[in-house]
Design an enzyme around this catalytic site. Structure first.
Site, PDB file in Angstrom:
ATOM      1  N   GLY A  90      -3.784  26.120   2.540  1.00 43.75           N
ATOM      2  CA  GLY A  90      -3.751  24.865   3.391  1.00 43.75           C
ATOM      3  C   GLY A  90      -2.351  24.090   3.166  1.00 43.75           C
ATOM      4  O   GLY A  90      -1.333  24.771   2.843  1.00 43.75           O
ATOM      5  N   SER A 122      -2.945  30.511  -2.015  1.00 42.28           N
ATOM      6  CA  SER A 122      -1.913  29.688  -1.079  1.00 42.28           C
ATOM      7  C   SER A 122      -2.023  28.472  -1.996  1.00 42.28           C
ATOM      8  O   SER A 122      -1.426  28.442  -3.153  1.00 42.28           O
ATOM      9  CB  SER A 122      -2.297  29.520   0.128  1.00 42.28           C
ATOM     10  OG  SER A 122      -1.232  29.222   0.833  1.00 42.28           O
ATOM     11  N   ALA A 123      -2.173  27.296  -1.263  1.00 40.92           N
ATOM     12  CA  ALA A 123      -2.028  25.901  -1.951  1.00 40.92           C
ATOM     13  C   ALA A 123      -2.875  25.816  -3.163  1.00 40.92           C
ATOM     14  O   ALA A 123      -2.383  25.300  -4.157  1.00 40.92           O
ATOM     15  CB  ALA A 123      -2.723  25.005  -0.956  1.00 40.92           C
ATOM     16  N   HIS A 159       3.073  33.361  -0.641  1.00 40.84           N
ATOM     17  CA  HIS A 159       3.666  33.862   0.607  1.00 40.84           C
ATOM     18  C   HIS A 159       5.090  34.217   0.539  1.00 40.84           C
ATOM     19  O   HIS A 159       6.003  34.113   1.512  1.00 40.84           O
ATOM     20  CB  HIS A 159       3.454  32.744   1.704  1.00 40.84           C
ATOM     21  CG  HIS A 159       2.121  32.309   1.941  1.00 40.84           C
ATOM     22  ND1 HIS A 159       0.956  33.180   2.147  1.00 40.84           N
ATOM     23  CD2 HIS A 159       1.645  30.897   1.697  1.00 40.84           C
ATOM     24  CE1 HIS A 159      -0.235  32.085   2.256  1.00 40.84           C
ATOM     25  NE2 HIS A 159       0.065  31.109   1.737  1.00 40.84           N
ATOM     26  N   GLU A 194       2.461  38.718  -0.493  1.00 41.43           N
ATOM     27  CA  GLU A 194       1.167  38.753   0.229  1.00 41.43           C
ATOM     28  C   GLU A 194       0.398  39.893  -0.214  1.00 41.43           C
ATOM     29  O   GLU A 194       0.991  41.088  -0.298  1.00 41.43           O
ATOM     30  CB  GLU A 194       1.326  38.885   1.750  1.00 41.43           C
ATOM     31  CG  GLU A 194       1.959  37.323   2.394  1.00 41.43           C
ATOM     32  CD  GLU A 194       1.336  36.442   2.155  1.00 41.43           C
ATOM     33  OE1 GLU A 194       1.123  35.939   1.089  1.00 41.43           O
ATOM     34  OE2 GLU A 194       0.658  35.663   2.991  1.00 41.43           O
TER      35      GLU A 194
END
Length: 234
Positions: A90, A122-123, A159, A194
């Site tokens: 997020g 991700s985060a 990413h 990714e």
């Protein structure tokens, strides 16, 4: 003692949530009957409840119960007792701000050094680095500090995207942004593509997945690190 999976993303193109990591996560959390999910990053502004439900749906396949950290009156105490932790993706600024506000960043860091299995996407991967300064996210809120968990001795850019040959887009590339970071910081940065992830066992950091990673070190030319290689940066 550290036992981490730090993934670039939760979902790869054409797949469903976390399915590409299912074999690894089954092994990673094999001793856990219940794990805590940290939903603070809230992708797309999704509620904590809906985000936790998404994690619950996947981990039900592994017979693992998932409880959102937001459900506990004392989140720090909950983390001290956790059998495992998953921090979803997020907005990294929002995630870090809430980790500081709820006074759980230091507790989580301590648990990571106690061999507790941790998954970040991700985060949730961004915060495993020394700082959050190589995130791709917009600063929608203002955290009190950019310092994060420091569970790995470098920063991560999840990413990571390579420049598209022939593109007429005039905006900055990820490589350009990381070069800007290195004008003021010496920390190495791992550009994580990714579908790939970093496996952390004790003090060994290994790139896993189908892709190489792009490694950036201050005052050096960036280079490619093949998958299944150990990450050793200065």
């Amino acid at each position: 003692m550290k036992n981490l999976i730090l993934a670039s993303t939760s979902t790869v193109h054409g797949g469903s949530y976390l399915d590409y990591l299912k074999p690894q996560l089954s092994e990673h959390f094999k001793a856990a009957k219940r794990i805590i999910f940290i939903p603070y990053a809230r992708p797309g502004g999704i509620s904590h409840e809906l985000y936790t439900a998404k994690a619950q749906e996947f981990f039900k396949q592994l017979n693992i119960e998932v409880v959102g950290l937001h459900q506990f009156k004392d989140p720090a105490e909950a983390l001290k007792k956790a059998e495992g932790v998953f921090t979803g993706g997020g907005n990294t600024f929002l995630l870090v701000k809430q980790l500081y506000e709820y006074k759980v960043l230091e507790v989580l860091r301590d648990r990571l050094y106690e061999n507790m299995p941790y998954l970040g996407t991700s985060a949730g991967t961004n915060i495993a680095g020394v700082s959050m300064q190589t995130t791709n996210d917009m600063p929608i809120v203002y955290p009190p500090n950019f310092k994060t968990l420091g569970a790995v001795p470098f920063n991560i850019n999840p990413h990571y995207l390579d420049p598209v040959e022939g593109s007429t887009h005039m905006g900055e590339t990820r490589e350009t942004r990381i070069k800007e970071f290195h004008q003021f910081n010496q920390l190495p940065v791992v550009g994580l593509r990714e579908g790939s992830w970093i496996e952390v066992k004790k003090r060994v950091y290994t790139l896993r997945g189908p892709h190489s990673a792009r490694i950036f070190e201050a005052d050096k030319a960036p280079y490619e690190l093949p998958t299944d290689s150990e990450i050793t940066v200065n």
